[in-house]
Design a protein around this motif. Structure first.
Motif, PDB file in Angstrom:
ATOM      1  N   SER A  76       1.090  -4.582   9.622  1.00  0.00           N
ATOM      2  CA  SER A  76       0.082  -3.520   9.750  1.00  0.00           C
ATOM      3  C   SER A  76       0.456  -2.289   8.937  1.00  0.00           C
ATOM      4  CB  SER A  76      -0.098  -3.144  11.227  1.00  0.00           C
ATOM      5  OG  SER A  76       1.125  -2.660  11.740  1.00  0.00           O
ATOM      6  N   ASP A  77       1.371  -2.456   7.998  1.00  0.00           N
ATOM      7  CA  ASP A  77       1.797  -1.322   7.185  1.00  0.00           C
ATOM      8  C   ASP A  77       0.892  -1.147   5.970  1.00  0.00           C
ATOM      9  OD1 ASP A  77       3.991  -0.994   8.862  1.00  0.00           O
ATOM     10  OD2 ASP A  77       5.237  -2.301   7.642  1.00  0.00           O
ATOM     11  N   ALA A  78       0.529   0.094   5.710  1.00  0.00           N
ATOM     12  CA  ALA A  78      -0.253   0.384   4.512  1.00  0.00           C
ATOM     13  C   ALA A  78       0.626   0.180   3.283  1.00  0.00           C
ATOM     14  CB  ALA A  78      -0.762   1.823   4.563  1.00  0.00           C
ATOM     15  N   TYR A  79       0.013  -0.251   2.210  1.00  0.00           N
ATOM     16  CA  TYR A  79       0.733  -0.368   0.953  1.00  0.00           C
ATOM     17  C   TYR A  79      -0.201  -0.002  -0.189  1.00  0.00           C
ATOM     18  CZ  TYR A  79      -1.320  -5.086   0.526  1.00  0.00           C
ATOM     19  OH  TYR A  79      -2.167  -6.152   0.447  1.00  0.00           O
ATOM     20  N   VAL A  80       0.395   0.228  -1.356  1.00  0.00           N
ATOM     21  CA  VAL A  80      -0.360   0.654  -2.527  1.00  0.00           C
ATOM     22  C   VAL A  80      -0.159  -0.365  -3.640  1.00  0.00           C
ATOM     23  CG1 VAL A  80      -0.537   2.421  -4.326  1.00  0.00           C
ATOM     24  CG2 VAL A  80      -0.171   3.098  -1.958  1.00  0.00           C
ATOM     25  N   GLN A  81      -1.252  -0.694  -4.300  1.00  0.00           N
ATOM     26  CA  GLN A  81      -1.212  -1.526  -5.499  1.00  0.00           C
ATOM     27  C   GLN A  81      -1.692  -0.638  -6.636  1.00  0.00           C
ATOM     28  OE1 GLN A  81      -4.222  -3.283  -7.150  1.00  0.00           O
ATOM     29  NE2 GLN A  81      -2.833  -4.007  -8.707  1.00  0.00           N
ATOM     30  N   ILE A  82      -0.810  -0.418  -7.615  1.00  0.00           N
ATOM     31  CA  ILE A  82      -1.130   0.429  -8.765  1.00  0.00           C
ATOM     32  C   ILE A  82      -1.200  -0.435 -10.006  1.00  0.00           C
ATOM     33  CG2 ILE A  82      -0.240   2.263 -10.272  1.00  0.00           C
ATOM     34  CD1 ILE A  82       0.905   3.581  -7.769  1.00  0.00           C
ATOM     35  N   SER A  83      -2.268  -0.281 -10.748  1.00  0.00           N
ATOM     36  CA  SER A  83      -2.408  -0.934 -12.049  1.00  0.00           C
ATOM     37  C   SER A  83      -2.396   0.166 -13.091  1.00  0.00           C
ATOM     38  CB  SER A  83      -3.726  -1.705 -12.142  1.00  0.00           C
ATOM     39  OG  SER A  83      -3.740  -2.747 -11.212  1.00  0.00           O
ATOM     40  N   GLY A  84      -1.656  -0.070 -14.159  1.00  0.00           N
ATOM     41  CA  GLY A  84      -1.593   0.969 -15.177  1.00  0.00           C
ATOM     42  C   GLY A  84      -0.971   0.485 -16.462  1.00  0.00           C
ATOM     43  N   ALA A 125      -5.417   2.882  -8.364  1.00  0.00           N
ATOM     44  CA  ALA A 125      -4.526   2.731  -7.211  1.00  0.00           C
ATOM     45  C   ALA A 125      -5.390   2.294  -6.037  1.00  0.00           C
ATOM     46  CB  ALA A 125      -3.813   4.034  -6.898  1.00  0.00           C
ATOM     47  N   ARG A 126      -4.920   1.282  -5.342  1.00  0.00           N
ATOM     48  CA  ARG A 126      -5.629   0.787  -4.165  1.00  0.00           C
ATOM     49  C   ARG A 126      -4.718   0.914  -2.956  1.00  0.00           C
ATOM     50  NH1 ARG A 126      -7.444  -4.922  -4.513  1.00  0.00           N
ATOM     51  NH2 ARG A 126      -9.105  -4.269  -3.126  1.00  0.00           N
ATOM     52  N   ILE A 127      -5.257   1.467  -1.885  1.00  0.00           N
ATOM     53  CA  ILE A 127      -4.547   1.496  -0.605  1.00  0.00           C
ATOM     54  C   ILE A 127      -5.092   0.348   0.220  1.00  0.00           C
ATOM     55  CG2 ILE A 127      -4.096   2.759   1.511  1.00  0.00           C
ATOM     56  CD1 ILE A 127      -4.367   5.327  -0.037  1.00  0.00           C
ATOM     57  N   LEU A 128      -4.181  -0.490   0.672  1.00  0.00           N
ATOM     58  CA  LEU A 128      -4.575  -1.654   1.454  1.00  0.00           C
ATOM     59  C   LEU A 128      -3.887  -1.620   2.809  1.00  0.00           C
ATOM     60  CD1 LEU A 128      -3.924  -2.815  -1.757  1.00  0.00           C
ATOM     61  CD2 LEU A 128      -5.565  -4.386  -0.766  1.00  0.00           C
ATOM     62  N   ASN A 129      -4.536  -2.257   3.779  1.00  0.00           N
ATOM     63  CA  ASN A 129      -3.960  -2.399   5.117  1.00  0.00           C
ATOM     64  C   ASN A 129      -3.770  -1.048   5.795  1.00  0.00           C
ATOM     65  OD1 ASN A 129      -3.334  -4.435   6.887  1.00  0.00           O
ATOM     66  ND2 ASN A 129      -1.135  -4.313   6.522  1.00  0.00           N
ATOM     67  N   HIS A 130      -4.620  -0.093   5.464  1.00  0.00           N
ATOM     68  CA  HIS A 130      -4.522   1.260   6.005  1.00  0.00           C
ATOM     69  C   HIS A 130      -5.405   1.372   7.239  1.00  0.00           C
ATOM     70  CE1 HIS A 130      -5.218   5.720   5.938  1.00  0.00           C
ATOM     71  NE2 HIS A 130      -3.914   5.669   5.791  1.00  0.00           N
ATOM     72  N   TYR A 131      -4.777   1.320   8.402  1.00  0.00           N
ATOM     73  CA  TYR A 131      -5.491   1.409   9.681  1.00  0.00           C
ATOM     74  C   TYR A 131      -6.639   0.404   9.763  1.00  0.00           C
ATOM     75  CZ  TYR A 131      -2.933   5.787   9.972  1.00  0.00           C
ATOM     76  OH  TYR A 131      -1.944   6.741   9.980  1.00  0.00           O
TER      77      TYR A 131
END
Length: 142
Positions: A76-84, A125-131
């Protein structure tokens, strides 16, 4: 969530997590490995040796993806996927600023010419699994 709040959330996650996954492109396929990341605002830096295959991959295709986040069990932890877009940064100021004694395992100090950074300028940047919210995306190319 508005853009300002999303940006703050991304910064919080990338500032609190050093270990993550860097994916480059090798022969038109993803090639992933665990790396250490530092950030200056939204720009990411990852130390590496000058003679690694990932730098050859970046020279051929500078587009990368980074995953940062997850703690404990990750369910249930939020994580970030960054493409660049990435490039090599050999700045002595950056090398001095981010030097850590644990790097002695791989480098002969911050002046070692083999010690460089992969610099990643985010495009999205995508925030996933955030609440349990749906993924939220920031686009930096607008």
């Amino acid at each position: 969530m508005n853009t300002s709040d999303l940006t703050k959330q991304v910064l919080k996650i990338i500032s609190n997590h050093r270990g993550g996954v860097l994916s480059t492109v090798e022969n038109n396929k993803p090639h992933s490995r665990y790396m250490t990341f530092y950030n200056d605002d939204l720009t990411l830096y990852s130390p590496t040796k000058m003679n690694t295959e990932k730098l050859g991959e970046i020279e051929k295709n500078p587009f990368v993806s980074v995953l940062l986040g997850y703690e404990e069990q990750g369910q249930s932890d939020a994580y970030v996927q960054i493409s660049g877009r990435s490039k090599i940064n050999n700045s002595q100021n950056l090398k001095n600023k981010l030097w850590d004694d644990s790097f002695n395992k791989w480098f002969d100090g911050p002046e070692d010419p083999n010690y460089v950074f992969i610099e990643i300028q985010p495009e999205t940047a995508r925030i996933l699994n955030h609440y349990d919210e749906p993924p939220q995306e920031l686009n930096f190319l607008q």
